[in-house]
Structures are given as C-alpha cells and as structure tokens.
Design an enzyme around this catalytic site. Sequence first.
Site, PDB file in Angstrom:
ATOM      1  N   LYS A 146       0.844  -1.200   0.000  1.00 41.55           N
ATOM      2  CA  LYS A 146       0.000   0.000   0.000  1.00 41.55           C
ATOM      3  C   LYS A 146       0.869   1.236   0.000  1.00 41.55           C
ATOM      4  O   LYS A 146       1.996   1.210   0.525  1.00 41.55           O
ATOM      5  CB  LYS A 146      -0.874   0.006   1.257  1.00 41.55           C
ATOM      6  CG  LYS A 146      -2.097   0.878   1.138  1.00 41.55           C
ATOM      7  CD  LYS A 146      -3.159   0.190   0.296  1.00 41.55           C
ATOM      8  CE  LYS A 146      -4.520   0.766   0.399  1.00 41.55           C
ATOM      9  NZ  LYS A 146      -5.519  -0.214  -0.048  1.00 41.55           N
TER      10      LYS A 146
ATOM     11  N   TYR B 155     -19.491   8.502   0.397  1.00 42.40           N
ATOM     12  CA  TYR B 155     -20.069   8.621  -0.954  1.00 42.40           C
ATOM     13  C   TYR B 155     -18.996   8.948  -1.983  1.00 42.40           C
ATOM     14  O   TYR B 155     -19.168   9.786  -2.860  1.00 42.40           O
ATOM     15  CB  TYR B 155     -21.196   9.671  -0.938  1.00 42.40           C
ATOM     16  CG  TYR B 155     -22.315   9.359  -1.901  1.00 42.40           C
ATOM     17  CD1 TYR B 155     -23.026   8.164  -1.800  1.00 42.40           C
ATOM     18  CD2 TYR B 155     -22.661  10.243  -2.919  1.00 42.40           C
ATOM     19  CE1 TYR B 155     -24.039   7.859  -2.677  1.00 42.40           C
ATOM     20  CE2 TYR B 155     -23.684   9.956  -3.807  1.00 42.40           C
ATOM     21  CZ  TYR B 155     -24.371   8.763  -3.684  1.00 42.40           C
ATOM     22  OH  TYR B 155     -25.384   8.458  -4.559  1.00 42.40           O
TER      23      TYR B 155
ATOM     24  N   GLY C 124     -18.865   4.040  -2.457  1.00 37.40           N
ATOM     25  CA  GLY C 124     -20.192   4.254  -1.889  1.00 37.40           C
ATOM     26  C   GLY C 124     -21.206   4.681  -2.931  1.00 37.40           C
ATOM     27  O   GLY C 124     -22.345   4.192  -2.962  1.00 37.40           O
TER      28      GLY C 124
HETATM   29  N1  GLU Z   1      -7.254   0.268  -3.414  1.00 37.77           N
HETATM   30  C1  GLU Z   1      -8.024  -0.915  -3.656  1.00 37.77           C
HETATM   31  C2  GLU Z   1      -8.055  -1.820  -2.443  1.00 37.77           C
HETATM   32  O1  GLU Z   1      -7.881  -1.398  -1.319  1.00 37.77           O
HETATM   33  C3  GLU Z   1      -7.570  -1.620  -4.918  1.00 37.77           C
HETATM   34  C4  GLU Z   1      -6.148  -2.056  -4.902  1.00 37.77           C
HETATM   35  C5  GLU Z   1      -5.657  -2.512  -6.267  1.00 37.77           C
HETATM   36  O2  GLU Z   1      -6.406  -2.468  -7.217  1.00 37.77           O
HETATM   37  O3  GLU Z   1      -4.507  -2.910  -6.324  1.00 37.77           O
HETATM   38  O4  GLU Z   1      -8.331  -2.978  -2.544  1.00 37.77           O
END
Ligand code: GLU
Length: 420
Positions: free
Chosen positions: A105, A218, A222
């Site tokens: 992340k 939203y 959402g």
């Molecule tokens: N940000 C999204 C999640 O938390 C998608 C992550 C991605 O597509 O790699 O799952």
Amino acid sequence: MEELNPFEIARKQLDDCAKILNLSDDVREILRNPMRELHVSIPVRMDDGSTKVFKGFRVQYNDAKGPMKGGIRFHPEETIDTVRALAAWMTWKCSLLDLPLGGGKGGVICNPKELSENELERLSRGYIDKIWQFIGPNKDVPAPDVYTTPQMMAWMMDEFSKLTGSNEFGCITGKPVCIGGSCGRDDATARGGIYTIREAAKELGIDLSKATVAIQGYGNAGCNAAFLCRDLFGSKVVAISDSKGGIYNKDGLDLELACRVKSDTRTVTNSPRDTTQKISNEELVELDVDILITAALENVITKENAPNVKAKIIAELANGPTTPEADEILYKNGVHVIPDFLCNAGGVTVSYFEMVQNIDRYCWDVEDVYKRLDDRMTQAYHTVLNASKTYNLNMRQAAYVVAVNRVVEAMQLRGWIKMN
Ligand code: GLU
C-alpha cells in the site's frame, strides 16, 4: 480505551488468527511485519512558484504469493501505521481471492482538494520518481485508492515508463481504459461488494427488492454501490453521507440528484431540503435498515455504537471500518458482517484482470469482466461462510483463517519457513 491505531488492530486480528491456526511464534512474527517500507520526501513546484515537500510511503508487506499489489492514498491524515495496516489487509485480500499477488500500500500526506490539477500531476509523478526502482509488474503494482484517480494512475504509469525507457502498462492498474485500463475497473469495488451482499441476503433470507440500505461514505465505492443496490436489486437507498454529514429520506433518495449536488458542491449535505432530511454520520450507522454499507474510512463502528447497530448485514466496502471490540458485539448480536478484505476485494480483482490483459495485450469486454468478477467474489464469499460455519468463527476470523493459511503455505513452499 479501545485501540484505534489501524496497524495495532490489524496485528490483533492477525494474532487471533495465529492462535486459531496454531502458528508458531516465528511464523507469526514474519506475518506481523512489513517486509519493506519506503519513506520518501517529494518536492513539488507549486503554481505560485514556491516548492513544497510532501511526505510519502510505500509499504511492501508480503510477496510470498506474488508481486505486491495495493492502492495509493492521497490523504491529509495519512500515517505510516495506516499504510502498514492497509498493506497487511491487501496481503490477506489478494490471498482470499486466490490471486497470484502479495500485498502492499502507498500513501502521500496531502490534501488533494487544495491542489490544482497541475500540482496533482507533479505530485503524482514526483511520488513515482522516488519509488520507481522498487515497483514494477513483477515487483509491486500500485493502483487507485482514497482520493486518487485513473488520471493520476495515467501520469504515474507515464512517469514510470519514461524512467524505465519502455511502455510499462502493467506497472500500475486502475488506468483509463484507452491506455491499458480494464473495462469495469471503475465500479469494480462496489460491484464486487454487491455480489457478496447478494449472497449474504440469500443466506439470511432477505428479499433485496424490499430491502432498505444506508451508505456511509459517498466516494467511488459508496456512490457506485448506491446505484447498483437500486438498479440491480431494486433496494431502497434511504441514507447516504460523506465527510460533512448525510441525507435521509425514508422513501428512498434521488441518487442522480445527490450525485449532481456532490459534484457541484463537494458534499451531499447541500441537497434540497424538501425531499431530504439532514442526518449525521453517527446517526446513519444506527439507522433501522436492512443493509449498512460502510464505504468511508477506518474505525467507524466502535464498541460505543456497535450495540446500537440495527442493520442485519454490514457490508464493509472501506478498509478497517470496524474495531475488534465492535466485531465481538456485532457477532453476539447476530449482525452478519461481510468483512472488508472480502467485501471490497472487487477492486483488486479487476486490477488483477487488468494486469492479465496488459500482459496479453488484449481487452476483455465488460460483460466478461463482470462474469469473472462475480465468479471470484461468490466463491470467496462461500469459502469464508463455510469456514465460519465449520469452525464456529465470525466472518472476519474465517476470512483471516483462509487467507493467512494460504500465505503460510506459500512461504513454506518457497522455503522461507519450515513447518514441523
Ligand atoms: N485500493 C483498492 C483496495 O484497497 C484496490 C487495490 C488494487 O487495485 O490494487 O483494494
């Protein structure tokens, strides 16, 4: 005081799971820590000629099952612990959906609402300039998340391609369709969640065409979830909210109007008062509805308000909306929680489809994407439900057991750990 640090919460959830799976301390220790963390400072030339330095992170949590995968958040309150928690949850999410991917992340501390388009572009490119050696289709593949968009993914992919000297479409997902994005990626998070709600409603004997729905948050997830609940199921969306507050109408909201108001004024709370009543985020969570969708940020359902939740199903489209103490209360009260890394896995699942299409240089049509997404989400939901029934666990514990078990097996097969 209840623990609200997301990474402490993620670790507590993992510790519970390690006990259930009887994992040894050394295996647990590997899983409790990110494998790599990047902390970067990104200088950005602002429109007024000054230079501002933004702090950014990329946490690469675990890649036993494949290249790390996970979004990038641009948020004023971003912290390293939030990114660590989200990276851990991505690891379990990809594993639960049986994707050949690990978890990661990213985050940048900034308020995108206060930045111009040009500043956002320079910040997006600057972030990639600082981390590009550590990402790529076979290492770590970022994507959109809170307050990041397909356009930003396009800039980031372009920057990465310039730095590597080749068109690396597969280095980032969630791109616009015309430069290697996948059809169906836009509403994939919501759609994936909707498929799990459909399965949960079947399990609980709830007729979705008569169901009422409240949605907290939203943004992309959402808002798409609201339309899908109404259009696919015929459910009545009675309440929605954003960071400024919410609106309520017991006969169902005019969603098109709410969207227009949100895009014109940045908040649904400016909706005309003749058809809507103001409602706070706290009140929304406790509404007497069949389905509560939490689609904003972390720690929305805590031990304080969990006893007052009246919904039969909570669908966690956001990451980390429920604290561990709230989880126990909800389970005791018979609320069916579709846990975050199951409910919101549609986004990364279609991201994975995007990677596959990029590798093949081929585009699937949208119906194909929906069908494959439905198959994966439905299967994952039932795997978790079965584990929860077989081992007498709540849905989150069950999801953890399935996901963590697969990561441990991968680490074992790769020779990272020895099991006796
Ligand atoms: N940000 C999204 C999640 O938390 C998608 C992550 C991605 O597509 O790699 O799952």
